[in-house]
Enzyme design. Structure first.
Site, PDB file in Angstrom:
ATOM      1  N   GLU A 116      -1.844  22.698 -18.764  1.00  0.00           N
ATOM      2  CA  GLU A 116      -0.923  21.769 -18.099  1.00  0.00           C
ATOM      3  C   GLU A 116      -1.580  21.107 -16.889  1.00  0.00           C
ATOM      4  O   GLU A 116      -1.181  21.357 -15.756  1.00  0.00           O
ATOM      5  CB  GLU A 116       0.364  22.487 -17.710  1.00  0.00           C
ATOM      6  N   CYS A 166       2.565   6.646  13.968  1.00  0.00           N
ATOM      7  CA  CYS A 166       2.474   7.212  15.306  1.00  0.00           C
ATOM      8  C   CYS A 166       2.380   8.734  15.242  1.00  0.00           C
ATOM      9  O   CYS A 166       3.306   9.471  15.602  1.00  0.00           O
ATOM     10  CB  CYS A 166       3.629   6.723  16.166  1.00  0.00           C
ATOM     11  N   TYR A 219      -0.884  13.323  -6.729  1.00  0.00           N
ATOM     12  CA  TYR A 219      -0.321  13.819  -5.467  1.00  0.00           C
ATOM     13  C   TYR A 219      -0.475  12.807  -4.339  1.00  0.00           C
ATOM     14  O   TYR A 219      -0.666  13.185  -3.187  1.00  0.00           O
ATOM     15  CB  TYR A 219      -0.949  15.165  -5.089  1.00  0.00           C
TER      16      TYR A 219
HETATM   17  C1  LIG Z   1       1.104  21.643 -10.066  1.00  0.00           C
HETATM   18  C2  LIG Z   1       1.076  22.427 -11.294  1.00  0.00           C
HETATM   19  C3  LIG Z   1       0.123  22.151 -12.287  1.00  0.00           C
HETATM   20  C4  LIG Z   1      -0.942  21.114 -12.152  1.00  0.00           C
HETATM   21  O1  LIG Z   1      -1.986  21.442 -11.281  1.00  0.00           O
HETATM   22  P1  LIG Z   1      -3.251  20.470 -11.139  1.00  0.00           P
HETATM   23  O2  LIG Z   1      -4.107  21.097 -10.124  1.00  0.00           O
HETATM   24  O3  LIG Z   1      -2.760  19.131 -10.715  1.00  0.00           O
HETATM   25  O4  LIG Z   1      -3.893  20.376 -12.465  1.00  0.00           O
HETATM   26  C5  LIG Z   1       0.202  22.901 -13.450  1.00  0.00           C
HETATM   27  N1  LIG Z   1       1.135  23.858 -13.625  1.00  0.00           N
HETATM   28  C6  LIG Z   1       2.065  24.131 -12.689  1.00  0.00           C
HETATM   29  C7  LIG Z   1       3.067  25.181 -12.954  1.00  0.00           C
HETATM   30  C8  LIG Z   1       2.066  23.436 -11.493  1.00  0.00           C
HETATM   31  O5  LIG Z   1       2.975  23.736 -10.560  1.00  0.00           O
END
Ligand SMILES: *Cc1c(COP(=O)(O)O)cnc(C)c1O
Length: 416
Positions: free
Chosen positions: A268, A337, A365
């Protein structure tokens, strides 16, 4: 974006300066060809009968990016009920969405269940309550393998003090809950943090998850999370995705043979898929020389791109308007600021006021962490797709700042 005859151009010849002129600065620009390149890389690196890449959409949630990834064949990793709803709206099937929240209410998990998505539960208390109520609804369980991975403390989520996941030391307790409630655990998950470089560490975490998996008989998938590091500087180190994919595939095949069933391997990634696809363009308002420093102050700040201030992240910055001047040393700051420094002592082609600076790695992000601090509008977003630029989010206006504010009439008697 590549330098071509002294000019930066996107694939297909789209000129980023034209985008800045047409839609104004600051603006986020995403190149879909890079998202596709990254998706294909990971997909080709995995060599298994069943696998799925779920895009961790908190990195960048514009609905067009979601739709693009859905068309590529990705599923979706979501962390809130709102992300689930965005995913459904973008056309993902409920079964292709996994919901991996942390410290949310049982009520929110029920809402996600009612939308039919995969549920990933990361604590025993909620798992037990959920199991009593809905033993028939298949769940995934987030295991914390306690490996220290991740570029820094803020983005490392698998260590012993982390709030994420159920410790693998608690697996006996987990099993008791599963047996007592008759829950059907169809998936196990781990996600240990962002910016993981060491494939060995990743494999260690994987070993722990596989070991845990042996004790669950109804599994359909294992989700190894993400955290792949992408390059932030020229010649920067990054996760060797090809090697990682190959080694994990080999290990996973052996595991499935022992388990007696071909499970689906899931990853993921967020950053890996979209970080490099994004560019943030901002105009220089002022070049200001102090006793010690030459500042270039841009028409943006931590309200639009907070990663340098929040995580100490490095974003390469270059002069989009005049890439061929003699390089000089600048500290790039914002107009908020607060101290909002994007980069210190950066070597950049000599900057004139009015030049447009471009920040790299602005896909993940960045926009999703933007705010209205200092009552500034959030920027526009543009997607470059097959040689054409498309506006995919309009810049905000005064109406957006006032939306949902409820004005009280101070002249009414009841107030006084
Ligand atoms: C944020 C997140 C990701 C993705 O992380 P990356 O560093 O952007 O690849 C995958 N799994 C979960 C559960 C997350 O919270």
């Amino acid at each position: 974006m590549e330098l071509n005859d002294g000019k930066f151009l996107f694939q297909g010849g789209v000129d980023p300066l034209n985008i800045c002129e047409q839609y104004g600065c600051p603006v986020y620009i995403y190149d879909t060809s890079i998202i596709k390149r990254q998706y294909d890389r990971l997909n080709n690196a995995i060599n298994l009968p069943k696998s799925k890449i779920n895009y961790a959409c908190k990195a960048l949630t514009n609905i067009n990016i979601l739709k693009f990834l859905q068309q590529l064949g990705a599923g979706l990793d979501t962390v809130s009920i709102q992300e689930v709803k965005l995913g459904l709206k973008a056309g993902f099937k409920p079964d292709d969405i996994i919901y991996t929240p942390n410290c949310v209410s049982l009520k929110e998990i029920e809402d996600a269940m009612n939308l039919g998505v995969k549920i990933n539960i990361d604590n025993l208390s909620i798992l037990e309550q959920f199991g009593h109520l809905y033993p028939e609804y298949p769940v995934c369980v987030r295991i914390n393998p306690h490996i220290f991975a991740g570029g820094n403390n803020k983005i490392s989520v698998g260590h012993i003090d982390s709030k994420f996941g159920i410790s693998f030391h608690q697996v006996p307790h987990l099993k008791r809950v599963v047996e007592a409630t008759n829950l059907k655990v169809v998936g196990l998950h781990m996600h240990t943090g962002s910016d993981i470089l060491d494939i060995e560490v990743f494999l260690q975490g994987c070993e722990i998850l596989l070991n845990t998996a042996k004790g669950f008989n109804d599994l359909e998938y294992l989700d190894l999370g993400s955290g792949f590091k992408v390059p932030y500087k020229p010649n920067d180190i990054s996760t060797d995705i090809e090697e990682l994919g190959q080694r994990i595939s080999n290990r996973f095949r052996v595991f499935c043979e022992e388990y007696g069933k071909d499970l689906t391997l899931m990853f993921e990634p967020g950053k890996f898929l979209v970080s490099e696809a994004g560019y943030f363009c901002s105009k220089v308002n002022v070049v200001k020389q102090t006793i010690s420093t030459v500042f270039a102050g841009v028409d943006s700040g931590l309200n639009h791109l907070i990663r340098p201030m929040f995580y100490g992240s490095h974003h390469e910055i270059f002069n989009l308007s005049q890439p061929n001047n003699k390089p000089r040393i600048y500290t790039i700051v914002g107009y908020i600021c607060e101290t909002d420094t994007f980069g210190v002592n950066r070597k950049i082609s000599e900057i004139a006021e009015g030049d447009i600076l471009c920040f790299k790695n602005a896909g993940a992000y960045c926009f999703t962490m933007s705010s209205n601090y200092n009552s500034r509008y959030r920027p526009a977003e543009v997607m470059v797709h097959e040689g054409q630029a498309h506006l995919i989010r309009a810049r905000e206006t005064m109406d957006d700042l006032l939306r949902n504010q409820v004005e009280v009439n101070f002249l009414e008697k009841s107030i006084v």
